[in-house]
Design a protein around this motif. Structure first.
Motif, PDB file in Angstrom:
ATOM      1  N   MET A  40       0.861  -1.184   0.000  1.00 31.82           N
ATOM      2  CA  MET A  40       0.000   0.000   0.000  1.00 31.82           C
ATOM      3  C   MET A  40       0.899   1.236   0.000  1.00 31.82           C
TER       4      MET A  40
ATOM      5  N   ASN B 280       1.367   5.431  -1.227  1.00 31.06           N
ATOM      6  CA  ASN B 280       0.440   6.560  -1.284  1.00 31.06           C
ATOM      7  C   ASN B 280       0.900   7.592  -2.298  1.00 31.06           C
ATOM      8  N   THR B 281       0.058   8.571  -2.560  1.00 28.77           N
ATOM      9  CA  THR B 281       0.269   9.449  -3.711  1.00 28.77           C
ATOM     10  C   THR B 281       1.523  10.320  -3.662  1.00 28.77           C
TER      11      THR B 281
ATOM     12  N   SER C 110       6.676   8.790  -0.905  1.00 30.48           N
ATOM     13  CA  SER C 110       5.661   7.841  -0.457  1.00 30.48           C
ATOM     14  C   SER C 110       6.097   7.172   0.844  1.00 30.48           C
TER      15      SER C 110
ATOM     16  N   THR D 144       5.295   3.322   1.890  1.00 28.58           N
ATOM     17  CA  THR D 144       4.668   2.090   1.418  1.00 28.58           C
ATOM     18  C   THR D 144       4.758   1.038   2.502  1.00 28.58           C
TER      19      THR D 144
ATOM     20  N   THR E  48      -4.347   1.210   5.098  1.00 27.41           N
ATOM     21  CA  THR E  48      -5.051   1.919   4.026  1.00 27.41           C
ATOM     22  C   THR E  48      -5.718   3.181   4.555  1.00 27.41           C
TER      23      THR E  48
ATOM     24  N   SER F 131      -2.265   5.720   5.991  1.00 26.79           N
ATOM     25  CA  SER F 131      -1.309   6.264   5.016  1.00 26.79           C
ATOM     26  C   SER F 131      -1.829   6.229   3.588  1.00 26.79           C
ATOM     27  N   GLY F 132      -2.642   5.226   3.248  1.00 23.82           N
ATOM     28  CA  GLY F 132      -3.178   5.178   1.895  1.00 23.82           C
ATOM     29  C   GLY F 132      -4.128   6.329   1.618  1.00 23.82           C
ATOM     30  N   SER F 133      -5.050   6.561   2.539  1.00 23.64           N
ATOM     31  CA  SER F 133      -6.018   7.647   2.389  1.00 23.64           C
ATOM     32  C   SER F 133      -5.533   8.952   3.008  1.00 23.64           C
TER      33      SER F 133
ATOM     34  N   PRO G  81      -3.108  11.192   2.702  1.00 20.42           N
ATOM     35  CA  PRO G  81      -2.840  12.442   1.978  1.00 20.42           C
ATOM     36  C   PRO G  81      -4.095  13.282   1.745  1.00 20.42           C
TER      37      PRO G  81
END
Length: 263
Positions: A111, A113-114, A121, A123, A162, A165-167, A169
């Motif tokens: 996972m 991120n942007t 990132s 990850t 998720t 760190s994934g969401s 940003p």
């Protein structure tokens, strides 16, 4: 160097490819994406059926999760022996890939991120059964080309990863929006409000990144007793303040990730 098959080259796949090319970690790359323009040193094909034989043994899946059902049958037909599958698909557990490949393969779920777009990132990776130290090193090097990497052993934690760190940003971008709107409400012109909000959040983030101090120490350093910052923090750190709000937001995102994983 690592030879890679990249399936899907949208925003995140493109960021990864850019990071690989700039870092030199990849020897050769085959990219499967019908909308991808030609790139020097990269073999670009519109579909997996058009990819040259044999396929590289390192395969990174960067298509949208809802497109995986279309991709997996063709990949299963041509999967090389000893292949390493690296997935960045949100909400798709490793069991999903194992059940559709029809032959043994090692799988690493990740996972990013942007901020990968600028090499910043974070990850999180999780290795499936049979992943060797060499496989792990390959995945680690590929993802470190766009930022930091952390590993977890429990795949179920990917839901919380998720959500954080994934969401995450998007939460920070919304903080910039909220600070901008508050600045306008305080009487600042819109252009100045937007500039101050963006520069303050990004500058503070960079200070947190570079400083050895904990965020709490950095916060205290800005806060004079009885001053303006303290007055604002009394609101942000009070009952139903920012921590409570963020906890509810992360819990909602975690729950949604769990729902998506169930199909």
């Amino acid at each position: 160097m690592i030879d890679v098959l990249l399936i899907g080259c949208g925003r995140m796949g493109g960021s990864l490819l850019k990071g690989w090319r700039e870092s030199g970690v990849v020897g050769s790359a085959i990219v499967v994406d019908p909308a991808m323009p030609e790139l020097p040193g990269v073999t670009v094909v519109p579909s997996l059926a058009d990819a040259p034989n044999p396929l590289p043994k390192t395969i990174l899946l960067a298509v949208k999760p809802q497109m995986l059902d279309q991709v997996m049958p063709g990949l299963a037909e041509r999967l090389p022996d000893g292949a390493l599958i690296i997935s960045i698909a949100a909400g798709k557990p490793m069991a999903y890939f194992a059940s559709r490949l029809g032959k043994p393969a090692t799988i690493v779920r990740t996972m990013p991120n942007t901020p990968a777009a600028i090499g910043r990132s974070i990850t999180v990776c999780c290795a499936g059964p049979g992943v060797s130290a060499e496989n792990r090193d390959v995945a680690d090097r590929l993802m470190k080309a766009v930022g930091e990497v952390a590993w977890i052993e429990d795949e179920s934690l990917m839901h919380a990863v998720t959500a954080v760190s994934g969401s995450g940003p998007a939460y920070v971008f919304h903080l910039i929006e909220a600070l901008r709107d508050a600045a306008e409400a305080a009487g600042l012109p819109p252009e100045l409000a937007a500039r101050l909000a963006r520069a303050t959040v990004t500058g503070a983030g960079e200070l947190a990144h570079q400083s050895p101090d904990e965020p709490a120490k950095l916060r205290i350093d800005v806060t004079s007793p009885g001053g303006t910052t303290a007055a604002a923090l009394n609101v942000l750190m009070g009952e139903d303040g920012l921590t409570d709000l963020m906890t509810r937001a992360v819990a909602a995102a975690t729950a949604r990730s769990e729902e998506l994983a169930k199909g």
